[in-house]
Design a protein around this motif. Structure first.
Motif, PDB file in Angstrom:
ATOM      1  N   ALA A 180       0.828  -1.208   0.000  1.00 14.03           N
ATOM      2  CA  ALA A 180       0.000   0.000   0.000  1.00 14.03           C
ATOM      3  C   ALA A 180       0.860   1.255   0.000  1.00 14.03           C
ATOM      4  O   ALA A 180       0.627   2.197  -0.770  1.00 14.03           O
ATOM      5  CB  ALA A 180      -0.936  -0.006   1.208  1.00 14.03           C
ATOM      6  N   HIS A 181       1.870   1.273   0.839  1.00 12.45           N
ATOM      7  CA  HIS A 181       2.734   2.452   0.930  1.00 12.45           C
ATOM      8  C   HIS A 181       3.493   2.689  -0.370  1.00 12.45           C
ATOM      9  O   HIS A 181       3.691   3.844  -0.783  1.00 12.45           O
ATOM     10  CB  HIS A 181       3.703   2.296   2.096  1.00 12.45           C
ATOM     11  CG  HIS A 181       3.050   2.442   3.433  1.00 12.45           C
ATOM     12  ND1 HIS A 181       3.591   1.917   4.585  1.00 12.45           N
ATOM     13  CD2 HIS A 181       1.890   3.063   3.791  1.00 12.45           C
ATOM     14  CE1 HIS A 181       2.799   2.218   5.604  1.00 12.45           C
ATOM     15  NE2 HIS A 181       1.764   2.902   5.143  1.00 12.45           N
ATOM     16  N   GLU A 182       3.927   1.627  -1.022  1.00 12.25           N
ATOM     17  CA  GLU A 182       4.627   1.782  -2.294  1.00 12.25           C
ATOM     18  C   GLU A 182       3.741   2.450  -3.349  1.00 12.25           C
ATOM     19  O   GLU A 182       4.263   3.041  -4.303  1.00 12.25           O
ATOM     20  CB  GLU A 182       5.088   0.421  -2.800  1.00 12.25           C
ATOM     21  CG  GLU A 182       6.264  -0.151  -2.032  1.00 12.25           C
ATOM     22  CD  GLU A 182       6.632  -1.558  -2.463  1.00 12.25           C
ATOM     23  OE1 GLU A 182       7.670  -2.069  -1.988  1.00 12.25           O
ATOM     24  OE2 GLU A 182       5.879  -2.167  -3.259  1.00 12.25           O
ATOM     25  N   ARG A 183       2.441   2.361  -3.157  1.00 10.90           N
ATOM     26  CA  ARG A 183       1.488   2.970  -4.092  1.00 10.90           C
ATOM     27  C   ARG A 183       0.952   4.292  -3.579  1.00 10.90           C
ATOM     28  O   ARG A 183      -0.003   4.843  -4.133  1.00 10.90           O
ATOM     29  CB  ARG A 183       0.363   1.964  -4.367  1.00 10.90           C
ATOM     30  CG  ARG A 183       0.846   0.817  -5.231  1.00 10.90           C
ATOM     31  CD  ARG A 183       0.047  -0.457  -5.040  1.00 10.90           C
ATOM     32  NE  ARG A 183       0.559  -1.490  -5.967  1.00 10.90           N
ATOM     33  CZ  ARG A 183       1.660  -2.207  -5.730  1.00 10.90           C
ATOM     34  NH1 ARG A 183       2.362  -2.022  -4.613  1.00 10.90           N
ATOM     35  NH2 ARG A 183       2.070  -3.099  -6.618  1.00 10.90           N
ATOM     36  N   GLY A 184       1.574   4.815  -2.514  1.00  8.66           N
ATOM     37  CA  GLY A 184       1.224   6.138  -2.013  1.00  8.66           C
ATOM     38  C   GLY A 184      -0.059   6.206  -1.224  1.00  8.66           C
ATOM     39  O   GLY A 184      -0.643   7.287  -1.079  1.00  8.66           O
ATOM     40  N   MET A 185      -0.507   5.064  -0.679  1.00 12.57           N
ATOM     41  CA  MET A 185      -1.745   5.033   0.090  1.00 12.57           C
ATOM     42  C   MET A 185      -1.475   4.686   1.547  1.00 12.57           C
ATOM     43  O   MET A 185      -0.562   3.899   1.857  1.00 12.57           O
ATOM     44  CB  MET A 185      -2.706   4.004  -0.501  1.00 12.57           C
ATOM     45  CG  MET A 185      -3.189   4.330  -1.896  1.00 12.57           C
ATOM     46  SD  MET A 185      -4.351   3.089  -2.556  1.00 12.57           S
ATOM     47  CE  MET A 185      -3.258   1.674  -2.765  1.00 12.57           C
ATOM     48  N   ALA A 186      -2.270   5.267   2.433  1.00 16.64           N
ATOM     49  CA  ALA A 186      -2.261   4.856   3.830  1.00 16.64           C
ATOM     50  C   ALA A 186      -2.872   3.469   3.936  1.00 16.64           C
ATOM     51  O   ALA A 186      -3.581   3.002   3.043  1.00 16.64           O
ATOM     52  CB  ALA A 186      -3.050   5.851   4.674  1.00 16.64           C
ATOM     53  N   VAL A 187      -2.619   2.792   5.070  1.00  9.86           N
ATOM     54  CA  VAL A 187      -3.150   1.446   5.256  1.00  9.86           C
ATOM     55  C   VAL A 187      -3.540   1.265   6.718  1.00  9.86           C
ATOM     56  O   VAL A 187      -2.833   1.706   7.624  1.00  9.86           O
ATOM     57  CB  VAL A 187      -2.127   0.383   4.804  1.00  9.86           C
ATOM     58  CG1 VAL A 187      -0.828   0.477   5.588  1.00  9.86           C
ATOM     59  CG2 VAL A 187      -2.714  -1.020   4.883  1.00  9.86           C
ATOM     60  N   GLY A 188      -4.700   0.638   6.937  1.00 10.87           N
ATOM     61  CA  GLY A 188      -5.190   0.419   8.287  1.00 10.87           C
ATOM     62  C   GLY A 188      -5.035  -1.031   8.713  1.00 10.87           C
ATOM     63  O   GLY A 188      -5.204  -1.949   7.913  1.00 10.87           O
ATOM     64  N   LEU A 189      -4.722  -1.243   9.975  1.00 15.03           N
ATOM     65  CA  LEU A 189      -4.680  -2.591  10.537  1.00 15.03           C
ATOM     66  C   LEU A 189      -6.093  -2.968  10.950  1.00 15.03           C
ATOM     67  O   LEU A 189      -6.684  -2.332  11.815  1.00 15.03           O
ATOM     68  CB  LEU A 189      -3.738  -2.656  11.739  1.00 15.03           C
ATOM     69  CG  LEU A 189      -3.640  -4.035  12.401  1.00 15.03           C
ATOM     70  CD1 LEU A 189      -3.018  -5.057  11.443  1.00 15.03           C
ATOM     71  CD2 LEU A 189      -2.838  -3.965  13.698  1.00 15.03           C
ATOM     72  N   LYS A 190      -6.635  -4.027  10.357  1.00 11.93           N
ATOM     73  CA  LYS A 190      -8.000  -4.471  10.647  1.00 11.93           C
ATOM     74  C   LYS A 190      -7.975  -5.536  11.737  1.00 11.93           C
ATOM     75  O   LYS A 190      -7.402  -6.605  11.561  1.00 11.93           O
ATOM     76  CB  LYS A 190      -8.640  -5.018   9.369  1.00 11.93           C
ATOM     77  CG  LYS A 190     -10.076  -5.487   9.536  1.00 11.93           C
ATOM     78  CD  LYS A 190     -11.010  -4.291   9.751  1.00 11.93           C
ATOM     79  CE  LYS A 190     -12.467  -4.713   9.712  1.00 11.93           C
ATOM     80  NZ  LYS A 190     -12.921  -5.043   8.353  1.00 11.93           N
ATOM     81  N   ASN A 191      -8.600  -5.203  12.875  1.00  7.92           N
ATOM     82  CA  ASN A 191      -8.662  -6.128  14.009  1.00  7.92           C
ATOM     83  C   ASN A 191      -7.247  -6.575  14.389  1.00  7.92           C
ATOM     84  O   ASN A 191      -6.385  -5.748  14.589  1.00  7.92           O
ATOM     85  CB  ASN A 191      -9.630  -7.269  13.704  1.00  7.92           C
ATOM     86  CG  ASN A 191     -11.059  -6.741  13.508  1.00  7.92           C
ATOM     87  OD1 ASN A 191     -11.482  -5.810  14.180  1.00  7.92           O
ATOM     88  ND2 ASN A 191     -11.794  -7.345  12.589  1.00  7.92           N
TER      89      ASN A 191
END
Length: 267
Positions: A180-191
């Motif tokens: 996700a980061h390599e594509r310039g997006m934030a990412v959330g940890l689900k549960n």
């Protein structure tokens, strides 16, 4: 998308939300240079809608919607209204209703996860899954999403049909974060509450289901203390039962129906 600890049978574990340690597994995070992606701070109001006709009239700064179901035009329209937009994807389970379902070999598809048409994936097989997940994240990026909500990120705590370990889960979750980061997006940890201490540095925010019902919301404190948002949903408790605790802990909490349609109640 939903709480997935559905096959744990010991009552004591059910009451604690399938809690447990990481088994002492060693899985070191990969160094990652700072990026320019969005980093949501604690406390944003948000809307989570995965089914039904999208209601864009909810006056909140963050929308979390299904990445496959919605077009770049929808994301652009939400951006014009001043919203950040999160791309919901399942990264830990196969779904027979997705357009890329036939791209997954049978060898990586395991037991059902309790939801129709969904089965756990063998997350150890990153040789197979990394290009498939990269393609999904490319889709989110190309549609203009600001962030990703990767679901079913705690298979190692469930009966998946594969002998998954805590270390396997840490490696896979970090892989998804990196992609996700390599594509310039934030990412959330689900549960995946048990691994928050190891993963809070790899993820930009958290998405949680039912931490109040299972009396485990304080486990999300590392995200808030790190200046990262926690987007939290309950399904079965009235708001009066969880909103005071949510406000105290700095969570962004909603009451939703299990269908995760447009209906919502807020704190």
């Amino acid at each position: 998308m939903r709480r997935t600890c559905v096959l744990v049978v010991l009552p004591a574990l059910v009451l604690t939300g399938c809690s447990g340690g990481s088994g002492g597994a060693e899985a070191e995070p990969s160094p990652e240079p700072p990026g320019e992606w969005w980093r949501p701070r604690p406390g944003p109001e948000w809307q989570w809608q995965l089914t039904g006709r999208l209601d864009t009239s909810v006056d909140v700064p963050v929308y979390d919607i299904d990445g496959f179901h919605h077009s770049k035009e929808t994301v652009d329209a939400l951006h014009r209204d001043g919203r950040k937009v999160v791309c919901y994807l399942s990264t830990g389970a196969w779904e027979d209703f997705r357009p890329d379902a036939d791209d997954f070999p049978r060898s990586v598809i395991g037991r059902g996860n309790g939801w129709e048409g969904e089965r756990w994936l063998d997350i150890r097989r990153t040789d197979v899954l990394e290009p498939l997940m990269a393609a999904r994240l490319d889709m989110c990026r190309d549609k203009g999403f600001d962030a990703v909500e990767p679901d079913n990120m705690d298979g190692y705590r469930n009966r998946t049909g594969f002998p998954l370990t805590a270390g396997d889960q840490l490696r896979y979750n970090r892989l998804i974060a990196r992609l996700a980061h390599e594509r310039g997006m934030a990412v959330g940890l689900k549960n995946d509450l048990e691994q928050i201490p190891e993963l809070v540095g790899d993820f930009d925010f958290a998405v949680n289901e039912q931490c109040a019902q299972y009396r485990e919301c304080e486990r999300l404190t590392p995200f808030v203390e790190a200046g990262k948002a926690v987007c939290h949903v309950e399904y079965e408790l009235p708001t009066a039962r969880f909103c005071p605790g949510s406000r105290r802990l700095g969570l962004s909490s909603l009451l939703k129906r299990w269908s995760i349609d447009a209906w919502r109640r807020t704190c």
